[in-house]
Design a protein around this motif. Structure first.
Motif, PDB file in Angstrom:
ATOM      1  N   LYS A  87       0.843  -1.199   0.000  1.00 35.21           N
ATOM      2  CA  LYS A  87       0.000   0.000   0.000  1.00 35.21           C
ATOM      3  C   LYS A  87       0.874   1.244   0.000  1.00 35.21           C
ATOM      4  CE  LYS A  87      -4.142  -1.701   2.454  1.00 35.21           C
ATOM      5  NZ  LYS A  87      -3.782  -3.098   2.749  1.00 35.21           N
ATOM      6  N   THR A  88       0.384   2.306  -0.612  1.00 37.67           N
ATOM      7  CA  THR A  88       1.010   3.611  -0.450  1.00 37.67           C
ATOM      8  C   THR A  88       0.578   4.172   0.901  1.00 37.67           C
ATOM      9  OG1 THR A  88      -0.829   4.842  -1.432  1.00 37.67           O
ATOM     10  CG2 THR A  88       0.860   3.975  -2.949  1.00 37.67           C
ATOM     11  N   PRO A  89       1.234   5.218   1.408  1.00 42.80           N
ATOM     12  CA  PRO A  89       0.812   5.790   2.686  1.00 42.80           C
ATOM     13  C   PRO A  89      -0.647   6.230   2.704  1.00 42.80           C
ATOM     14  CG  PRO A  89       3.013   6.541   2.164  1.00 42.80           C
ATOM     15  CD  PRO A  89       2.525   5.786   0.961  1.00 42.80           C
ATOM     16  N   VAL A  90      -1.127   6.804   1.619  1.00 42.55           N
ATOM     17  CA  VAL A  90      -2.524   7.240   1.575  1.00 42.55           C
ATOM     18  C   VAL A  90      -3.461   6.042   1.629  1.00 42.55           C
ATOM     19  CG1 VAL A  90      -4.273   8.384   0.155  1.00 42.55           C
ATOM     20  CG2 VAL A  90      -1.993   9.384   0.352  1.00 42.55           C
ATOM     21  N   GLU A  91      -3.129   4.994   0.891  1.00 44.22           N
ATOM     22  CA  GLU A  91      -3.952   3.782   0.932  1.00 44.22           C
ATOM     23  C   GLU A  91      -3.919   3.146   2.321  1.00 44.22           C
ATOM     24  OE1 GLU A  91      -3.396   2.408  -3.752  1.00 44.22           O
ATOM     25  OE2 GLU A  91      -1.985   1.730  -2.214  1.00 44.22           O
ATOM     26  N   LEU A  92      -2.762   3.194   2.951  1.00 46.15           N
ATOM     27  CA  LEU A  92      -2.649   2.641   4.302  1.00 46.15           C
ATOM     28  C   LEU A  92      -3.517   3.423   5.279  1.00 46.15           C
ATOM     29  CD1 LEU A  92      -1.264   0.658   6.248  1.00 46.15           C
ATOM     30  CD2 LEU A  92       0.514   2.397   6.580  1.00 46.15           C
ATOM     31  N   ARG A  93      -3.508   4.734   5.160  1.00 46.08           N
ATOM     32  CA  ARG A  93      -4.346   5.560   6.045  1.00 46.08           C
ATOM     33  C   ARG A  93      -5.802   5.146   5.958  1.00 46.08           C
ATOM     34  NH1 ARG A  93      -4.501  11.115   3.731  1.00 46.08           N
ATOM     35  NH2 ARG A  93      -6.111  10.139   2.453  1.00 46.08           N
ATOM     36  N   GLU A  94      -6.315   4.976   4.741  1.00 52.87           N
ATOM     37  CA  GLU A  94      -7.716   4.592   4.576  1.00 52.87           C
ATOM     38  C   GLU A  94      -7.971   3.193   5.120  1.00 52.87           C
ATOM     39  OE1 GLU A  94     -10.003   6.832   3.570  1.00 52.87           O
ATOM     40  OE2 GLU A  94      -8.225   8.107   3.713  1.00 52.87           O
ATOM     41  N   SER A  95      -7.011   2.294   4.947  1.00 56.62           N
ATOM     42  CA  SER A  95      -7.160   0.931   5.441  1.00 56.62           C
ATOM     43  C   SER A  95      -7.186   0.887   6.959  1.00 56.62           C
ATOM     44  CB  SER A  95      -6.022   0.060   4.898  1.00 56.62           C
ATOM     45  OG  SER A  95      -6.038  -1.223   5.492  1.00 56.62           O
ATOM     46  N   LEU A  96      -6.296   1.644   7.607  1.00 56.60           N
ATOM     47  CA  LEU A  96      -6.200   1.606   9.061  1.00 56.60           C
ATOM     48  C   LEU A  96      -7.403   2.248   9.750  1.00 56.60           C
ATOM     49  CD1 LEU A  96      -2.414   2.302   9.777  1.00 56.60           C
ATOM     50  CD2 LEU A  96      -3.641   0.123   9.716  1.00 56.60           C
ATOM     51  N   LYS A  97      -8.157   3.051   9.018  1.00 56.43           N
ATOM     52  CA  LYS A  97      -9.370   3.622   9.604  1.00 56.43           C
ATOM     53  C   LYS A  97     -10.355   2.533  10.022  1.00 56.43           C
ATOM     54  CE  LYS A  97      -9.363   8.117   7.252  1.00 56.43           C
ATOM     55  NZ  LYS A  97     -10.065   8.996   6.263  1.00 56.43           N
ATOM     56  N   THR A  98     -10.252   1.367   9.419  1.00 52.97           N
ATOM     57  CA  THR A  98     -11.176   0.270   9.722  1.00 52.97           C
ATOM     58  C   THR A  98     -10.589  -0.724  10.711  1.00 52.97           C
ATOM     59  OG1 THR A  98     -10.388  -1.145   7.907  1.00 52.97           O
ATOM     60  CG2 THR A  98     -12.084   0.480   7.376  1.00 52.97           C
ATOM     61  N   VAL A  99      -9.358  -0.488  11.158  1.00 56.79           N
ATOM     62  CA  VAL A  99      -8.687  -1.424  12.056  1.00 56.79           C
ATOM     63  C   VAL A  99      -8.797  -0.925  13.489  1.00 56.79           C
ATOM     64  CG1 VAL A  99      -6.494  -2.506  12.666  1.00 56.79           C
ATOM     65  CG2 VAL A  99      -7.080  -2.159  10.263  1.00 56.79           C
ATOM     66  N   ASP A 100      -9.564  -1.623  14.300  1.00 52.57           N
ATOM     67  CA  ASP A 100      -9.714  -1.261  15.711  1.00 52.57           C
ATOM     68  C   ASP A 100      -8.887  -2.232  16.552  1.00 52.57           C
ATOM     69  OD1 ASP A 100     -10.481  -0.079  18.017  1.00 52.57           O
ATOM     70  OD2 ASP A 100     -12.509  -0.922  18.059  1.00 52.57           O
ATOM     71  N   ALA A 101      -7.569  -2.124  16.390  1.00 50.44           N
ATOM     72  CA  ALA A 101      -6.649  -3.022  17.092  1.00 50.44           C
ATOM     73  C   ALA A 101      -5.319  -2.301  17.259  1.00 50.44           C
ATOM     74  CB  ALA A 101      -6.458  -4.309  16.296  1.00 50.44           C
TER      75      ALA A 101
END
Length: 282
Positions: free
Chosen positions: A121-135
């Motif tokens: 992932k690029t940093p921007v893609e990672l940011r959007e992905s981590l928004k859904t990670v509650d861990a």
């Protein structure tokens, strides 16, 4: 269940919900892990970037000695007060066991044959992905010279890479951390020093008044009809894309009002003294 017992249970549930709500943002804030950093200055630079972007939890795997009068503290800025002195020394195994992990790398696999470094992932893609990670999440950076090796990356959950020029994609460790943490700031920083950048488009009647003034201006300069129509359309398209604010449109209205008034005055003087009008297209 008695009324009193039900009320106690409801209160407990509300308290737990409130606690989860208050700590939810903190749980989404990642910890930063640096594996075998070679240069104390880079550790200080990373600590400073963390301080800039709202992160406090720094973990180091087999770090060099970080002296209070040394390079790390010299590079850390205000992070020398909390982030750096509170950094924990951990093992790579502990990080893998306790966090959702994101490994960083400059060199990626170009296709799915390189499982250690693909997909990334690029940093921007990672940011959007981590928004859904509650861990609990850890962003893992590798060594200055070699980064994370394939064996280490294969034990991590995700891979992130910063897009850069293909001729020289390898960033300095401190630079890479700063870029990545900047892109993750929506997850880590509630407010910034920057003012609210949201703007409101000027009222449409004011925008239309501007177009009327601009049409008058085009007419006063003596342009031919087909040229005037083209220029008026170009201006309408330009203003449509620009979304001018009320202050901006009022400034333009005042400017074109004065310009039109002067052109009208020039035409009256020319007519009065029988002089050529304002130069027009031949």
């Amino acid at each position: 269940m008695s009324g009193e017992g039900a009320e106690e249970t409801a209160a407990t549930t509300e308290d737990e919900t409130a606690e989860r709500s208050e700590t939810g943002a903190d749980r989404r804030k990642p910890v930063v892990v640096v594996v075998e950093p070679e240069t104390p200055g880079n550790v200080g630079t990373i600590a400073r970037a963390m301080k800039n972007f709202g992160l406090t939890d720094l973990k180091l795997v087999d770090p060099p000695e970080l002296k209070e009068d040394g390079e790390a503290y010299g590079f850390a800025g205000h992070a020398r007060e909390d982030v750096l002195p509170n950094a924990d020394e951990v093992t790579f195994d502990e990080v893998v066991a306790n966090y959702h992990t994101v490994g960083t790398t400059a060199i990626t696999g170009e296709d799915d044959r390189s499982h250690e470094r693909f997909p990334f992932k690029t940093p921007v893609e990672l940011r959007e992905s981590l928004k859904t990670v509650d861990a609990p999440t850890a962003i893992v950076f590798g060594r200055e010279g070699r980064g994370l090796n394939n064996e280490e990356l294969s034990r991590l959950d995700e891979v992130c890479s910063i897009p850069a020029d293909e001729d020289y994609p390898v960033l300095n460790l401190g630079q890479a951390a700063t870029v990545l943490l900047y892109e993750l700031r929506d997850l880590t920083v509630g407010e910034t020093q920057l003012p609210d950048t949201e703007v409101t488009r000027a009222p449409e009647n004011d925008v239309e008044r501007f177009h009327d003034f601009f049409d008058d201006f085009l007419a006063s300069t003596g342009q031919r009809d087909h040229v005037r129509e083209k220029n008026a359309l170009l201006m309408r398209r330009l203003m449509g894309r620009a979304h001018p604010t009320e202050r901006e449109i009022h400034t333009l209205l005042g400017t074109f009002r004065k310009a039109n008034t002067k052109l009208e005055h020039a035409d009256r003087l020319a007519a009065k003294y029988d002089e050529p009008p304002y130069p027009r297209d031949p």
